[in-house]
Design a protein around this motif. Structure first.
Motif, PDB file in Angstrom:
ATOM      1  N   THR A 429      18.857 -39.259 -21.840  1.00  0.00           N
ATOM      2  CA  THR A 429      19.324 -37.939 -21.425  1.00  0.00           C
ATOM      3  C   THR A 429      19.861 -38.028 -20.005  1.00  0.00           C
ATOM      4  O   THR A 429      19.182 -38.543 -19.110  1.00  0.00           O
ATOM      5  CB  THR A 429      18.191 -36.908 -21.490  1.00  0.00           C
ATOM      6  N   ILE A 430      21.093 -37.537 -19.817  1.00  0.00           N
ATOM      7  CA  ILE A 430      21.743 -37.601 -18.509  1.00  0.00           C
ATOM      8  C   ILE A 430      21.862 -36.187 -17.956  1.00  0.00           C
ATOM      9  O   ILE A 430      22.410 -35.291 -18.614  1.00  0.00           O
ATOM     10  CB  ILE A 430      23.135 -38.250 -18.610  1.00  0.00           C
ATOM     11  N   VAL A 431      21.324 -35.995 -16.756  1.00  0.00           N
ATOM     12  CA  VAL A 431      21.303 -34.682 -16.113  1.00  0.00           C
ATOM     13  C   VAL A 431      22.243 -34.702 -14.915  1.00  0.00           C
ATOM     14  O   VAL A 431      22.226 -35.651 -14.117  1.00  0.00           O
ATOM     15  CB  VAL A 431      19.883 -34.314 -15.656  1.00  0.00           C
ATOM     16  N   VAL A 432      23.075 -33.679 -14.821  1.00  0.00           N
ATOM     17  CA  VAL A 432      23.886 -33.456 -13.622  1.00  0.00           C
ATOM     18  C   VAL A 432      23.198 -32.341 -12.846  1.00  0.00           C
ATOM     19  O   VAL A 432      23.337 -31.160 -13.184  1.00  0.00           O
ATOM     20  CB  VAL A 432      25.331 -33.063 -13.973  1.00  0.00           C
ATOM     21  N   PRO A 433      22.392 -32.644 -11.824  1.00  0.00           N
ATOM     22  CA  PRO A 433      21.605 -31.598 -11.149  1.00  0.00           C
ATOM     23  C   PRO A 433      22.454 -30.508 -10.517  1.00  0.00           C
ATOM     24  O   PRO A 433      22.071 -29.341 -10.522  1.00  0.00           O
ATOM     25  CB  PRO A 433      20.817 -32.383 -10.084  1.00  0.00           C
ATOM     26  N   ASP A 434      23.600 -30.884  -9.962  1.00  0.00           N
ATOM     27  CA  ASP A 434      24.484 -29.895  -9.326  1.00  0.00           C
ATOM     28  C   ASP A 434      25.821 -29.896 -10.066  1.00  0.00           C
ATOM     29  O   ASP A 434      26.663 -30.764  -9.859  1.00  0.00           O
ATOM     30  CB  ASP A 434      24.685 -30.250  -7.856  1.00  0.00           C
ATOM     31  N   SER A 435      25.983 -28.913 -10.958  1.00  0.00           N
ATOM     32  CA  SER A 435      27.208 -28.865 -11.766  1.00  0.00           C
ATOM     33  C   SER A 435      28.087 -27.675 -11.426  1.00  0.00           C
ATOM     34  O   SER A 435      29.037 -27.382 -12.158  1.00  0.00           O
ATOM     35  CB  SER A 435      26.833 -28.806 -13.257  1.00  0.00           C
ATOM     36  N   ASP A 436      27.775 -26.964 -10.357  1.00  0.00           N
ATOM     37  CA  ASP A 436      28.576 -25.787 -10.016  1.00  0.00           C
ATOM     38  C   ASP A 436      30.049 -26.165  -9.841  1.00  0.00           C
ATOM     39  O   ASP A 436      30.386 -27.096  -9.106  1.00  0.00           O
ATOM     40  CB  ASP A 436      28.077 -25.161  -8.703  1.00  0.00           C
ATOM     41  N   GLY A 437      30.915 -25.436 -10.536  1.00  0.00           N
ATOM     42  CA  GLY A 437      32.344 -25.629 -10.392  1.00  0.00           C
ATOM     43  C   GLY A 437      32.929 -26.731 -11.238  1.00  0.00           C
ATOM     44  O   GLY A 437      34.147 -26.948 -11.210  1.00  0.00           O
ATOM     45  N   LEU A 438      32.121 -27.444 -11.990  1.00  0.00           N
ATOM     46  CA  LEU A 438      32.660 -28.498 -12.850  1.00  0.00           C
ATOM     47  C   LEU A 438      33.452 -27.888 -13.998  1.00  0.00           C
ATOM     48  O   LEU A 438      32.991 -26.946 -14.653  1.00  0.00           O
ATOM     49  CB  LEU A 438      31.525 -29.362 -13.420  1.00  0.00           C
ATOM     50  N   ALA A 439      34.622 -28.420 -14.257  1.00  0.00           N
ATOM     51  CA  ALA A 439      35.433 -27.938 -15.376  1.00  0.00           C
ATOM     52  C   ALA A 439      34.994 -28.622 -16.668  1.00  0.00           C
ATOM     53  O   ALA A 439      34.556 -29.776 -16.656  1.00  0.00           O
ATOM     54  CB  ALA A 439      36.905 -28.229 -15.109  1.00  0.00           C
ATOM     55  N   PRO A 440      35.120 -27.925 -17.799  1.00  0.00           N
ATOM     56  CA  PRO A 440      34.773 -28.543 -19.085  1.00  0.00           C
ATOM     57  C   PRO A 440      35.531 -29.839 -19.333  1.00  0.00           C
ATOM     58  O   PRO A 440      34.996 -30.771 -19.938  1.00  0.00           O
ATOM     59  CB  PRO A 440      35.139 -27.461 -20.100  1.00  0.00           C
ATOM     60  N   ALA A 441      36.767 -29.914 -18.844  1.00  0.00           N
ATOM     61  CA  ALA A 441      37.551 -31.123 -19.071  1.00  0.00           C
ATOM     62  C   ALA A 441      36.920 -32.331 -18.371  1.00  0.00           C
ATOM     63  O   ALA A 441      36.953 -33.459 -18.889  1.00  0.00           O
ATOM     64  CB  ALA A 441      38.979 -30.914 -18.569  1.00  0.00           C
TER      65      ALA A 441
END
Length: 745
Positions: A429-441
């Motif tokens: 399982t891979i977690v991105v702790p700070d994903s604010d502003g990430l685009a779906p692409a």
């Protein structure tokens, strides 16, 4: 003090033991079955994000529903639906998925290949102690057969529950085996039933004291339930060792003609001091484990130090008081006298020291020091060779006996379900702790890169919340939470703990995070890597600290630089056979794994634990032997003679002590948790090898070859020892003093 008020000391000791027992015995309810992970690692932090921000349960509980006519039958569906409904409304279940309620794509992985069994996965919340309570309650309600439908529970939640329950049962079995067998050996060693009962009573006090300390520690941090096994085994073994040393020296002084008060005073200034010194070396060796980040190893440090402290304190305070009170009755109920009367044999006559078995044995070894020493060294290195092929792994349901439901569920998953079933084994399982502003692409491109890694059959869609085409915090995030997170699940077909799994993990880490963001990984493979890294990164510091402490203490005892160096080398050598046996039996599966299920790996914590404890216990015997050898060296000035005399006066003690200690540790082999069985066998082999091949062959061989240089130290260190070191008074049991040779320098 023992001569002035012995009865008061004994009454105070009994009252203290009762108090400690009332407070300490309930400690098992507050202990944890886990603690193998590094709490500051990447995998632990990623798991915490999944729990806090996505409402995933801290541990998974797996429920397998099986029906002969298939999971689509009305009976199976009714049973499964009822269980899912109960779990959904349970206040401490965070999320539920099942073969009957999940979307078709997800449900396909939760169905056995022959479609006769389906899986229900529930995340359990709460502290470790609470999780066990909740999981057991759920299991008790769910696991009953209904209309021919079989329900079994497993997963990490049930593994923890059943490890706790099994460990408590194993503890009772261990005590029921170790105490009576140890008592029989003590009767053989001392003859008198009262003399044999005294060390057992001291051991009981040490155990109760250690349990009380463990309960105090649980108020501030997690403590592993397996520390109970160590406290029980070591408390009994060390208390017997220390009491045995004191009683033997007391009898030697009496036999040399001293009256009882003088004999007791001499005993406590020699053997009593040796006990304190030995306990210090053992305690400091075990205390070093507190530097490891895992609670499992820290717990053994707490238990070890507490047990050693109480065993030594009880031995040097209670034993002399008991000797004063018992007086001539110490030898009452002498079984050996009764046996001699039955067999009509005369009482044994005193044997001159030169005719004793251990004296003659030591001289025989020293006459052939080089060939015997080399032969034993080669033998130990050969026995330890399998450890060169060690592979590290993480404990799972297979640490439990095959009768445990969690083991049966694990076997069923491995045989009948897809590798991704329950997401408990190979998935990362891979977690991105700070994903604010990430685009779906950006996330899609990241997932596509992950899917190109070998042995990755699929990557799940990212889980998070999208706002205006970008990611924001998850729905369960607290109000005002500014930082969002997202996670993806990477399926894997690489076998766990294999080279392919390690290579895959490296390649996953090499993929740049989405939008350049940092990512954290969790899952069994990552947890195992983090645990091994935590051990290997801390191990040099721990080993160096132990070596420095042991070297300094032995220098203070002997005034030599050679003897401490010899002790460190031989103590490490004495452990090789135990380490080799662990790999050969429990990893590679020889001797049928002694009734366990070999997994092809060893838990990284166990060899470290074994080393620290066995190394400390080896120093225990080293202090017993070297202190007596030095005593005779100071009186005779003859190297070989002092070695032979030291072994003659301590050989029987060390043999009896090692036999009793090995009984205590061998009782752990009866445990049904595999790594505790491995721990028991390793310690048993280490103690027996150290007390026989090392202490009785390698030590005299080495000291003969070194001769007078055994006691060498530079002049400036000799002055340090004269000021700070420990010194002996002349012994009543020593042979007539000869002219002393000077320390070569």
């Amino acid at each position: 003090m023992a001569l002035a008020a012995p009865r008061r000391i004994l009454v105070a000791a009994v009252l203290l033991a009762v108090t400690l027992g009332v407070f300490g015995v309930p400690v098992a309810k507050s202990l944890s079955p886990s603690g193998f992970q590094d709490p500051g690692s990447e995998s632990t932090h990623a798991a915490q994000v999944l729990t806090d921000k996505f409402g995933q349960g801290d541990v998974q509980m797996l429920i397998v529903v099986s029906a002969p006519d298939g999971i689509d039958s009305p009976r199976a569906r009714d049973v499964a639906t009822d269980i899912v409904d109960r779990l959904t409304h349970h206040p401490h279940v965070a999320d539920v998925s099942s073969a009957w309620s999940s979307p078709p794509a997800a449900a396909a992985d939760l169905v056995s290949r022959d479609r006769t069994a389906g899986l229900i996965v529930a995340g359990i919340t709460g502290t470790e102690a609470q999780q066990q309570t909740y999981a057991k309650d759920i299991s008790d309600q769910a696991t009953r057969d209904r209309d021919g439908v079989t329900v079994q529970t497993g997963g990490t939640a049930m593994v923890n529950v059943q490890i706790t329950e099994q460990s408590q049962r194993d503890l009772l079995v261990m005590e029921s085996l170790a105490i009576p067998l140890s008592f029989l050996v003590l009767v053989w060693a001392f003859g008198g039933l009262l003399a044999a009962a005294l060390p057992v009573a001291i051991g009981g006090m040490a155990i109760l004291g250690a349990l009380s300390v463990l309960r105090l520690v649980t108020f501030t941090t997690d403590v592993s339930i397996f520390a109970l096994n160590l406290a029980t085994a070591m408390g009994l073994a060390l208390a017997i060792d220390y009491t045995l040393l004191i009683l033997s020296r007391y009898r030697d002084e009496l036999a040399a003609g001293a009256d009882r008060p003088a004999a007791l005073q001499r005993t406590m200034t020699t053997a009593g001091r040796t006990v304190i010194f030995s306990a210090t070396t053992v305690a400091l060796s075990m205390a070093a484990m507190v530097l490891f980040p895992m609670h499992f190893l820290k717990s053994f440090a707490y238990a070890g130090v507490a047990t050693v402290a109480f065993a030594a304190a009880a031995a040097v305070v209670v034993t002399p008081a008991a000797l004063v009170v018992l007086g001539d009755r110490l030898d009452a109920f002498d079984v050996r006298r009764l046996v001699r009367r039955i067999l009509r044999r005369p009482p044994p006559r005193p044997v001159p020291v030169e005719q004793r078995f251990w004296y003659r044995c030591a001289n025989a070894v020293m006459r052939r020091a080089l060939p015997l020493g080399l032969a034993i060294v080669v033998l130990l290195l050969v026995l330890g060779a399998p450890f060169l092929g060690v592979r590290w792994g993480f404990p799972d349901d297979r640490v439990l006996p095959q009768s445990a439901s969690s083991h049966q569920v694990g076997d069923q998953l491995r045989r009948q379900f897809a590798d991704t079933a329950g997401n408990t084994d190979t998935a990362v399982t891979i977690v991105v702790p700070d994903s604010d502003g990430l685009a779906p692409a950006e996330l899609s491109a990241y997932a596509a890169e992950l899917s190109r890694v070998p042995d990755v059959p699929a990557v799940s869609a990212p889980t998070g919340t999208f706002v205006d085409g970008a990611l924001a915090g998850p729905p369960s995030a607290p109000a005002g939470e500014s930082q969002g997170s997202v996670f993806l699940t990477v399926a894997s077909t690489a076998p766990l703990f294999s080279d392919a799994s390690e290579a895959q993990l490296d390649r996953l880490h090499a993929v740049a995070g989405p939008g350049g963001r940092a990512v954290e990984m969790t899952g069994t493979a990552q947890i195992n890597r983090d645990s091994v890294d935590a051990v290997t990164s801390t191990l040099p510091v721990v080993l160096g600290l132990i070596a420095v402490i042991m070297f300094a203490l032995l220098f203070l005892l002997t005034g030599s630089l050679v003897v401490p160096l010899k002790a460190l080398v031989l103590n490490v050598l004495s452990l090789t056979a135990a380490f080799g046996a662990l790999v050969w039996i429990f990893q590679d599966g020889h001797l049928s794994g002694l009734g366990t299920t070999p997994t092809g790996t060893l838990v990284a914590n166990m060899p470290v634990l074994l080393f620290c404890i066995a190394f400390g216990l080896s120093m225990d015997y080293e202090v017993f032997l070297v202190s007596r050898i030095r005593e005779f060296w100071l009186q005779t000035g003859r190297s070989d003679e002092s070695v032979a005399l030291g072994i003659a006066y301590t050989g029987r003690i060390i043999t009896a002590a090692a036999l009793i200690m090995s009984i205590s540790f061998a009782a752990l082999i009866a445990a049904n948790v595999s790594f505790m069985r491995m721990f028991g066998l390793g310690l048993t082999l280490a103690v027996l090898v150290d007390a026989t091949l090392v202490r009785m062959v390698l030590v005299p061989a080495f000291m003969h070859l070194m001769g007078r240089w055994n006691w060498w130290a530079p002049h400036w260190l000799t002055r340090v020892h004269d000021r700070l070191g420990l010194r002996e008074a002349p012994s009543a049991t020593a042979p007539e003093s000869l002219e002393t040779e000077r320390n070569p320098s």
